[in-house]
Design an enzyme around this catalytic site. Sequence first.
Site, mmCIF file in Angstrom:
data_model
loop_
_atom_site.group_PDB
_atom_site.id
_atom_site.type_symbol
_atom_site.label_atom_id
_atom_site.label_comp_id
_atom_site.label_asym_id
_atom_site.label_seq_id
_atom_site.Cartn_x
_atom_site.Cartn_y
_atom_site.Cartn_z
ATOM 1 N N TYR A 135 -17.585 -44.765 -25.460
ATOM 2 C CA TYR A 135 -16.328 -44.171 -24.965
ATOM 3 C C TYR A 135 -15.908 -43.099 -25.968
ATOM 4 O O TYR A 135 -15.850 -43.350 -27.174
ATOM 5 C CB TYR A 135 -15.216 -45.230 -24.834
ATOM 6 C CG TYR A 135 -13.901 -44.607 -24.422
ATOM 7 C CD1 TYR A 135 -13.654 -44.287 -23.089
ATOM 8 C CD2 TYR A 135 -12.918 -44.292 -25.367
ATOM 9 C CE1 TYR A 135 -12.465 -43.671 -22.702
ATOM 10 C CE2 TYR A 135 -11.729 -43.686 -24.994
ATOM 11 C CZ TYR A 135 -11.509 -43.379 -23.665
ATOM 12 O OH TYR A 135 -10.337 -42.765 -23.279
ATOM 13 N N LYS A 261 -6.598 -41.191 -34.243
ATOM 14 C CA LYS A 261 -5.819 -42.434 -34.259
ATOM 15 C C LYS A 261 -5.258 -42.807 -35.637
ATOM 16 O O LYS A 261 -4.190 -42.366 -36.018
ATOM 17 C CB LYS A 261 -6.659 -43.568 -33.694
ATOM 18 C CG LYS A 261 -7.002 -43.333 -32.219
ATOM 19 C CD LYS A 261 -7.404 -44.590 -31.552
ATOM 20 C CE LYS A 261 -7.963 -44.340 -30.178
ATOM 21 N NZ LYS A 261 -7.129 -44.786 -29.095
HETATM 22 C C1 LIG Z 1 -14.139 -43.731 -30.101
HETATM 23 C C2 LIG Z 1 -13.068 -42.940 -29.428
HETATM 24 N N1 LIG Z 1 -13.238 -41.613 -29.287
HETATM 25 C C3 LIG Z 1 -12.306 -40.830 -28.717
HETATM 26 C C4 LIG Z 1 -11.138 -41.378 -28.221
HETATM 27 C C5 LIG Z 1 -10.122 -40.497 -27.560
HETATM 28 O O1 LIG Z 1 -9.001 -40.366 -28.372
HETATM 29 P P1 LIG Z 1 -7.597 -39.877 -27.763
HETATM 30 O O2 LIG Z 1 -7.104 -40.981 -26.897
HETATM 31 O O3 LIG Z 1 -6.741 -39.631 -28.972
HETATM 32 O O4 LIG Z 1 -7.864 -38.630 -27.000
HETATM 33 C C6 LIG Z 1 -10.926 -42.763 -28.331
HETATM 34 C C7 LIG Z 1 -9.718 -43.380 -27.786
HETATM 35 O O5 LIG Z 1 -9.619 -44.565 -27.575
HETATM 36 C C8 LIG Z 1 -11.914 -43.565 -28.954
HETATM 37 O O6 LIG Z 1 -11.758 -44.892 -29.089
#
Ligand SMILES: Cc1ncc(COP(=O)(O)O)c(C=O)c1O
Length: 410
Positions: A135, A261
Amino acid sequence: MSIWYPYKQMQSLGKIPVVKKAKGSMLYFEDGTKAIDAISSWWACIHGYAYKPLNRAIKKQVDSFSHVMLGGLTHQPALRLAEKLVQITPKGLDHVFFSDSGSVAVEVALKMAIQFWSNQGNKDKVKLISCKNGYHGDTFKAMQLGDDSDFTVAFSHVLKKDFVLEIPKNPKDYKKELQNFEELLITHSPTIAALIIEPIIQCAGGFRVHSPDYLDALNRLCVKYNVLTIYDEVATGFGRTGKLFATNHAKCVPDIMVLGKGLTAGYIGHAATIASTKVYQAFLSDEHDKALMHGPTFMGNPLACAVALKSIEIFQKKEYEKKILTIESTILHFFDTIQSEEILDKRVLGAVGIIEVKNEKSIVGLKEFALENKVFIRPIGTMVYLMPSYRIKKKQLLSILETMKKWFEK
Ligand SMILES: Cc1ncc(COP(=O)(O)O)c(C=O)c1O
């Protein structure tokens, strides 16, 4: 309904709790009830809510200036954060590009990878290898790289994957997957720009764990066959797996790393795409067209940078890695006591605990049951996961675990 909520059929939204206050690991609701937060707002609020040192850092920055763009200007909070990130990320990652969310930072990484090759005159290397159960966010290219799931099913007729890498079911036995990967590279590497992977533990797409040795072996093959590596640490960065970065469990260093995050401890959406000198140098030229043409309005936002700097300082001063290992052993021991026919697998790494069930139906109602027991938990598909703040109190963590146990005994 004026708000269109995420990942939810709005027709059956029902009543959702309205948060009035959040402090530490507690959520306080308007109706007078409260709950311990097991997932720290999509695992971003690593120090918990309304942490005074972070509040102070952001308030101080507000009084100075809250935003100035990085187009033609710069400022100390962004300069200092970029330097700090270069210092703390694995050696060789030296150039920081800021953006406002994890998904956008992933898009930037993909643009860097494809343009890295085209800037050198190679327009064939445009394909990407992504992982089963991966993801990487909800923007279009990030969705294309995510595994078919709830997140992307509505677009499965539009999204076409290039190549998919298997994550071994047994982390210790990856010989077959590695062999398949090498065969793929032997045939297709002239058209492949990069491999993107969530190192050591995948998150929202399936919470699968792989070994540092597998990551190192993949990296070696990518180097051998001239394919760039992108490690998406949006979920794992800043301690989630027990080390500052999940990559630190292994020996390898990617060409590009993506952080988000926990970067700002969940205070403000912000992210960073950090490139190696090799990648950066491929953009240096007398030709303007070889520059990286990307520039999110809020990149390097000073409030985000100020809070990120303070969060990293706290992380390093307070020996957070020890705290995370305590969380890990508490979850690990407690999970042993949770038994049910419905459970397919239990996995624990750092401040991540997952119970995977055989059938999604067996956890319908778990969220409501947990709320009645003053716990906020929100499964994804067949995964019940814990990703609390690192400052969660042991008593609070045990309450969450007791609630899970009660559910599975029921
Ligand atoms: C591994 C990973 N990459 C990218 C994202 C996307 O981040 P954002 O929600 O800040 O766009 C997430 C979100 O959960 C993630 O867990």
